[in-house]
Motif scaffolding. Structure first.
Motif, PDB file in Angstrom:
ATOM      1  N   PRO A 115       0.828  -1.208   0.000  1.00 43.53           N
ATOM      2  CA  PRO A 115       0.000   0.000   0.000  1.00 43.53           C
ATOM      3  C   PRO A 115       0.863   1.259   0.000  1.00 43.53           C
ATOM      4  O   PRO A 115       1.893   1.316   0.676  1.00 43.53           O
ATOM      5  CB  PRO A 115      -0.801  -0.125   1.302  1.00 43.53           C
ATOM      6  CG  PRO A 115       0.071  -0.960   2.202  1.00 43.53           C
ATOM      7  CD  PRO A 115       0.804  -1.910   1.300  1.00 43.53           C
ATOM      8  N   VAL A 116       0.444   2.258  -0.755  1.00 47.93           N
ATOM      9  CA  VAL A 116       1.202   3.516  -0.855  1.00 47.93           C
ATOM     10  C   VAL A 116       0.228   4.691  -0.848  1.00 47.93           C
ATOM     11  O   VAL A 116      -0.765   4.692  -1.582  1.00 47.93           O
ATOM     12  CB  VAL A 116       2.046   3.581  -2.147  1.00 47.93           C
ATOM     13  CG1 VAL A 116       2.773   4.924  -2.255  1.00 47.93           C
ATOM     14  CG2 VAL A 116       3.046   2.443  -2.200  1.00 47.93           C
ATOM     15  N   HIS A 117       0.543   5.683  -0.036  1.00 42.16           N
ATOM     16  CA  HIS A 117      -0.169   6.962  -0.121  1.00 42.16           C
ATOM     17  C   HIS A 117       0.688   7.892  -0.967  1.00 42.16           C
ATOM     18  O   HIS A 117       1.803   8.242  -0.588  1.00 42.16           O
ATOM     19  CB  HIS A 117      -0.394   7.571   1.267  1.00 42.16           C
ATOM     20  CG  HIS A 117      -1.148   8.864   1.215  1.00 42.16           C
ATOM     21  ND1 HIS A 117      -0.660  10.023   1.746  1.00 42.16           N
ATOM     22  CD2 HIS A 117      -2.356   9.168   0.673  1.00 42.16           C
ATOM     23  CE1 HIS A 117      -1.529  11.002   1.551  1.00 42.16           C
ATOM     24  NE2 HIS A 117      -2.565  10.498   0.902  1.00 42.16           N
ATOM     25  N   TYR A 118       0.161   8.258  -2.134  1.00 42.13           N
ATOM     26  CA  TYR A 118       0.911   9.068  -3.086  1.00 42.13           C
ATOM     27  C   TYR A 118       0.650  10.560  -2.872  1.00 42.13           C
ATOM     28  O   TYR A 118      -0.444  10.982  -2.512  1.00 42.13           O
ATOM     29  CB  TYR A 118       0.511   8.717  -4.519  1.00 42.13           C
ATOM     30  CG  TYR A 118       0.995   7.385  -5.020  1.00 42.13           C
ATOM     31  CD1 TYR A 118       2.249   7.262  -5.616  1.00 42.13           C
ATOM     32  CD2 TYR A 118       0.195   6.247  -4.935  1.00 42.13           C
ATOM     33  CE1 TYR A 118       2.696   6.042  -6.108  1.00 42.13           C
ATOM     34  CE2 TYR A 118       0.628   5.025  -5.424  1.00 42.13           C
ATOM     35  CZ  TYR A 118       1.885   4.925  -6.016  1.00 42.13           C
ATOM     36  OH  TYR A 118       2.318   3.715  -6.500  1.00 42.13           O
ATOM     37  N   GLY A 119       1.679  11.360  -3.147  1.00 42.86           N
ATOM     38  CA  GLY A 119       1.524  12.811  -3.192  1.00 42.86           C
ATOM     39  C   GLY A 119       1.392  13.464  -1.828  1.00 42.86           C
ATOM     40  O   GLY A 119       1.566  12.837  -0.776  1.00 42.86           O
ATOM     41  N   GLY A 120       1.090  14.760  -1.854  1.00 39.70           N
ATOM     42  CA  GLY A 120       0.960  15.524  -0.619  1.00 39.70           C
ATOM     43  C   GLY A 120       2.264  15.534   0.161  1.00 39.70           C
ATOM     44  O   GLY A 120       3.357  15.510  -0.414  1.00 39.70           O
ATOM     45  N   GLU A 121       2.162  15.543   1.462  1.00 38.45           N
ATOM     46  CA  GLU A 121       3.361  15.567   2.291  1.00 38.45           C
ATOM     47  C   GLU A 121       4.159  14.275   2.191  1.00 38.45           C
ATOM     48  O   GLU A 121       5.336  14.230   2.549  1.00 38.45           O
ATOM     49  CB  GLU A 121       2.980  15.819   3.749  1.00 38.45           C
ATOM     50  CG  GLU A 121       2.159  14.702   4.385  1.00 38.45           C
ATOM     51  CD  GLU A 121       1.853  14.984   5.850  1.00 38.45           C
ATOM     52  OE1 GLU A 121       2.791  15.000   6.655  1.00 38.45           O
ATOM     53  OE2 GLU A 121       0.660  15.217   6.152  1.00 38.45           O
ATOM     54  N   HIS A 122       3.521  13.206   1.693  1.00 43.08           N
ATOM     55  CA  HIS A 122       4.209  11.931   1.559  1.00 43.08           C
ATOM     56  C   HIS A 122       4.847  11.736   0.182  1.00 43.08           C
ATOM     57  O   HIS A 122       5.535  10.742  -0.038  1.00 43.08           O
ATOM     58  CB  HIS A 122       3.243  10.775   1.831  1.00 43.08           C
ATOM     59  CG  HIS A 122       2.831  10.702   3.265  1.00 43.08           C
ATOM     60  ND1 HIS A 122       1.705  10.020   3.677  1.00 43.08           N
ATOM     61  CD2 HIS A 122       3.393  11.206   4.381  1.00 43.08           C
ATOM     62  CE1 HIS A 122       1.582  10.120   4.989  1.00 43.08           C
ATOM     63  NE2 HIS A 122       2.598  10.850   5.431  1.00 43.08           N
ATOM     64  N   GLY A 123       4.607  12.650  -0.718  1.00 45.05           N
ATOM     65  CA  GLY A 123       5.196  12.562  -2.060  1.00 45.05           C
ATOM     66  C   GLY A 123       5.508  13.949  -2.574  1.00 45.05           C
ATOM     67  O   GLY A 123       4.902  14.428  -3.537  1.00 45.05           O
ATOM     68  N   ALA A 124       6.492  14.577  -1.940  1.00 41.44           N
ATOM     69  CA  ALA A 124       6.763  16.002  -2.184  1.00 41.44           C
ATOM     70  C   ALA A 124       7.156  16.311  -3.618  1.00 41.44           C
ATOM     71  O   ALA A 124       7.000  17.447  -4.071  1.00 41.44           O
ATOM     72  CB  ALA A 124       7.860  16.478  -1.228  1.00 41.44           C
ATOM     73  N   ASP A 125       7.668  15.318  -4.352  1.00 39.58           N
ATOM     74  CA  ASP A 125       8.142  15.583  -5.715  1.00 39.58           C
ATOM     75  C   ASP A 125       7.162  15.119  -6.788  1.00 39.58           C
ATOM     76  O   ASP A 125       7.461  15.260  -7.984  1.00 39.58           O
ATOM     77  CB  ASP A 125       9.493  14.889  -5.939  1.00 39.58           C
ATOM     78  CG  ASP A 125      10.571  15.407  -5.006  1.00 39.58           C
ATOM     79  OD1 ASP A 125      10.636  16.622  -4.804  1.00 39.58           O
ATOM     80  OD2 ASP A 125      11.343  14.590  -4.477  1.00 39.58           O
ATOM     81  N   LEU A 126       6.034  14.582  -6.382  1.00 36.21           N
ATOM     82  CA  LEU A 126       5.107  14.014  -7.361  1.00 36.21           C
ATOM     83  C   LEU A 126       4.630  15.058  -8.367  1.00 36.21           C
ATOM     84  O   LEU A 126       4.634  14.810  -9.583  1.00 36.21           O
ATOM     85  CB  LEU A 126       3.908  13.381  -6.655  1.00 36.21           C
ATOM     86  CG  LEU A 126       2.806  12.826  -7.575  1.00 36.21           C
ATOM     87  CD1 LEU A 126       3.341  11.706  -8.456  1.00 36.21           C
ATOM     88  CD2 LEU A 126       1.615  12.327  -6.762  1.00 36.21           C
ATOM     89  N   ALA A 127       4.222  16.219  -7.892  1.00 31.49           N
ATOM     90  CA  ALA A 127       3.668  17.230  -8.792  1.00 31.49           C
ATOM     91  C   ALA A 127       4.710  17.693  -9.805  1.00 31.49           C
ATOM     92  O   ALA A 127       4.420  17.792 -11.006  1.00 31.49           O
ATOM     93  CB  ALA A 127       3.135  18.410  -7.981  1.00 31.49           C
TER      94      ALA A 127
END
Length: 244
Positions: free
Chosen positions: A95-107
């Motif tokens: 399981p993975v929570h993507y983006g936000g504070e947990h994926g700072a470089d996603l955007a």
């Protein structure tokens, strides 16, 4: 003398590298893992540890119990190793929570790829990845099979600390961090509550070289709940077995 199909490199007087190829390739990596299993199963005194990597196997030995010549003969006797392609594979659903504070470089990664963040998540979670090796830190899994559309160069300003359980992209690879804060120049796209390393478990390492991993997107509430479960000792990643 004919080419045996591998190259032996001494690493001091207590270790030897068996190099099986020069490129990152699943067939070569499968040979590494098969040779690793064959040597470990030989039960030879003096064979201390084996460490599989992308394209080579490090063999640590006690020269007082196993001479270099005997080790060379042992490797030769187990080459080529048995083909394990017909065996069932282990696949972990992580399981993975993507983006936000947990994926700072996603955007930013999405912008660079000409995609939306949702498209990056769909591409990243839409395929199986091969665990090529465990390294850098206890439980850090280097994964192959990343979609070329989301390959991303490493950061020019590496972070001295990244969150425990980070899921990241570096070049043509993706990876899963253990539950430790680590320095990294990879692009952070998500975080998993699953603990790839836990010294309190009977088997501290969750993943092994040759396993498959597929990522399952989850929301923040589920991430928080699974994080609590993981702290209580639950695996939270799901193990499946599939035909080879």
């Amino acid at each position: 003398m004919s080419d045996p199909g591998y190259r032996l490199l001494d690493c001091g007087d207590r270790a030897m590298t068996v190099e099986l190829g020069k490129t990152v390739d699943p067939t070569v990596n499968a040979q590494v893992i098969a040779l690793d299993a064959a040597l470990r199963g030989a039960g030879r005194s003096g064979l201390l540890e084996t460490v599989p990597t992308y394209r080579s196997l490090l063999v640590l030995y006690d020269p007082d119990l196993l001479t270099r010549a005997d080790l060379v003969a042992l490797i030769s006797a187990h080459w080529p190793p048995p083909d394990g392609s017909a065996q069932a594979l282990r696949r972990w659903r992580v399981p993975v929570h993507y983006g936000g504070e947990h994926g700072a470089d996603l955007a930013d990664l999405a912008v660079g790829a000409g995609l939306s963040p949702e498209e990056v998540i769909a591409l990243h979670s839409g395929r199986d990845y091969r665990v090529y090796m465990i390294g850098f830190a206890p439980g850090f899994a280097y994964l192959g099979g990343l979609d070329p559309r989301i390959h991303a160069s490493r950061r020019t300003d590496p972070r001295p600390k990244t969150p425990a359980g980070s899921v990241s992209i570096g070049g043509n690879q993706t990876g899963v961090s253990p539950p430790l804060e680590l320095p990294s120049g990879w692009q952070l796209i998500g975080r998993t509550p699953a603990r790839s390393y836990d010294p309190a478990r009977a088997e501290p390492f969750l993943f092994t070289a040759g396993d498959l991993i597929r990522f399952d997107p989850i929301g923040r509430a589920e991430f928080d709940a699974l994080s609590e479960a993981a702290r209580a000792g639950e695996t939270v990643a799901t193990l499946e077995r599939i035909d080879g």
